[in-house]
Design a protein around this motif. Structure first.
Motif, mmCIF file in Angstrom:
data_model
loop_
_atom_site.group_PDB
_atom_site.id
_atom_site.type_symbol
_atom_site.label_atom_id
_atom_site.label_comp_id
_atom_site.label_asym_id
_atom_site.label_seq_id
_atom_site.Cartn_x
_atom_site.Cartn_y
_atom_site.Cartn_z
ATOM 1 N N ALA A 235 41.109 20.577 51.240
ATOM 2 C CA ALA A 235 42.009 21.448 50.480
ATOM 3 C C ALA A 235 41.407 21.711 49.102
ATOM 4 O O ALA A 235 40.826 20.812 48.490
ATOM 5 C CB ALA A 235 43.380 20.802 50.341
ATOM 6 N N LEU A 236 41.565 22.933 48.640
ATOM 7 C CA LEU A 236 41.066 23.297 47.321
ATOM 8 C C LEU A 236 41.647 22.380 46.247
ATOM 9 O O LEU A 236 40.939 21.921 45.352
ATOM 10 C CB LEU A 236 41.403 24.765 47.024
ATOM 11 C CG LEU A 236 40.896 25.339 45.716
ATOM 12 C CD1 LEU A 236 39.382 25.289 45.641
ATOM 13 C CD2 LEU A 236 41.379 26.773 45.553
ATOM 14 N N ALA A 237 42.924 22.064 46.352
ATOM 15 C CA ALA A 237 43.564 21.178 45.366
ATOM 16 C C ALA A 237 42.942 19.787 45.384
ATOM 17 O O ALA A 237 42.769 19.164 44.325
ATOM 18 C CB ALA A 237 45.061 21.096 45.627
ATOM 19 N N ASP A 238 42.584 19.287 46.563
ATOM 20 C CA ASP A 238 41.953 17.966 46.659
ATOM 21 C C ASP A 238 40.571 17.962 46.015
ATOM 22 O O ASP A 238 40.213 17.025 45.300
ATOM 23 C CB ASP A 238 41.838 17.522 48.118
ATOM 24 C CG ASP A 238 43.182 17.242 48.767
ATOM 25 O OD1 ASP A 238 44.183 17.073 48.028
ATOM 26 O OD2 ASP A 238 43.232 17.217 50.009
ATOM 27 N N VAL A 239 39.800 19.003 46.265
ATOM 28 C CA VAL A 239 38.472 19.101 45.645
ATOM 29 C C VAL A 239 38.624 19.203 44.133
ATOM 30 O O VAL A 239 37.911 18.539 43.375
ATOM 31 C CB VAL A 239 37.681 20.301 46.202
ATOM 32 C CG1 VAL A 239 36.392 20.527 45.420
ATOM 33 C CG2 VAL A 239 37.368 20.099 47.686
ATOM 34 N N GLY A 240 39.575 20.013 43.685
ATOM 35 C CA GLY A 240 39.813 20.152 42.251
ATOM 36 C C GLY A 240 40.239 18.852 41.600
ATOM 37 O O GLY A 240 39.865 18.560 40.461
ATOM 38 N N GLY A 241 41.008 18.029 42.318
ATOM 39 C CA GLY A 241 41.431 16.739 41.782
ATOM 40 C C GLY A 241 40.315 15.715 41.764
ATOM 41 O O GLY A 241 40.193 14.929 40.828
ATOM 42 N N ALA A 242 39.481 15.717 42.800
ATOM 43 C CA ALA A 242 38.410 14.730 42.918
ATOM 44 C C ALA A 242 37.150 15.125 42.156
ATOM 45 O O ALA A 242 36.432 14.257 41.653
ATOM 46 C CB ALA A 242 38.071 14.512 44.394
ATOM 47 N N GLU A 243 36.872 16.412 42.098
ATOM 48 C CA GLU A 243 35.631 16.893 41.483
ATOM 49 C C GLU A 243 35.908 18.106 40.594
ATOM 50 O O GLU A 243 35.363 19.188 40.820
ATOM 51 C CB GLU A 243 34.632 17.294 42.564
ATOM 52 C CG GLU A 243 34.259 16.200 43.548
ATOM 53 C CD GLU A 243 33.298 16.714 44.602
ATOM 54 O OE1 GLU A 243 32.208 17.214 44.230
ATOM 55 O OE2 GLU A 243 33.647 16.628 45.793
ATOM 56 N N PRO A 244 36.734 17.949 39.568
ATOM 57 C CA PRO A 244 37.118 19.115 38.767
ATOM 58 C C PRO A 244 35.934 19.811 38.087
ATOM 59 O O PRO A 244 35.884 21.039 38.054
ATOM 60 C CB PRO A 244 38.102 18.560 37.741
ATOM 61 C CG PRO A 244 37.843 17.096 37.705
ATOM 62 C CD PRO A 244 37.350 16.721 39.069
#
Length: 193
Positions: A85-94
């Motif tokens: 999920a885009l949100a997961d990537v953004g949270g893990a690797e902003p």
């Protein structure tokens, strides 16, 4: 010699509806039904192609097209982000996500960069321009973006500023080096959401 290229964005999939990077999933029921409803609105063409992804091949089939899957029209390879999920990537690797969205040369996911995609798609479009005739291609939204970036001769950073709704057609007419662009109109009665 005038060339006409109609690029059709694929119908919706569960990945698209959940804002996930494509993981090769099939069209969902609503997306397949919308594609079948739009089947009579696709122009006839001498060449019918598709991105090699499942959703593009299934959309082409639902539209009644016998499309040849073409590796040159593949979407972005997002490497290790595939299926996330885009949100997961953004949270893990902003920082990595921000760099990827801002820098067309960045590929922090280990896949291809936006610039590499744009260059590949531009070469394909220029070959179409030399061949002439009409081409219909069911392609990933990022391929449509890459065509628009090339035709309008805008910086690669503009890539993410272009929205491409499902089951819309974007048309390019002209010839190599001189193109006109008609952006994303819905196919027939198909919903563009």
């Amino acid at each position: 010699m005038t060339t006409r290229v109609t690029l059709i964005a694929p119908a919706a999939t569960p990945s698209l509806r959940r804002a996930r990077f494509d993981d090769g999933d099939s069209l969902d029921g609503a997306g397949a039904a919308q594609a079948r409803a739009a089947a009579g609105y696709v122009p006839a063409a001498g060449q019918v192609l598709s991105s090699p992804s499942t959703r593009c091949r299934e959309t082409a089939s639902a539209l009644g097209l016998d499309a040849a899957a073409t590796a040159e029209l593949a979407g972005l390879d997002v490497g290790r982000w595939r299926g996330r999920a885009l949100a997961d990537v953004g949270g893990a690797e902003p920082a990595a996500l921000a760099r990827w969205l801002a820098d067309p040369d960045a590929a922090p996911h280990g896949g291809t960069s936006v610039r590499e995609l744009c260059e590949r798609v531009a070469r394909w479009l220029e070959r179409c321009g030399q061949a002439g005739g009409r081409t219909v291609a069911v392609v990933e939204p990022e391929v449509v973006r890459a065509v628009a970036v090339h035709v309008l001769d805008v910086p690669g950073a503009a890539f993410w500023r272009l929205d491409v709704p499902p089951l819309t057609a974007t048309e390019v007419t002209g010839r190599s080096g001189r193109w006109n662009l008609r952006l994303g109109h819905p196919l027939g009665n198909a919903s563009a959401h």
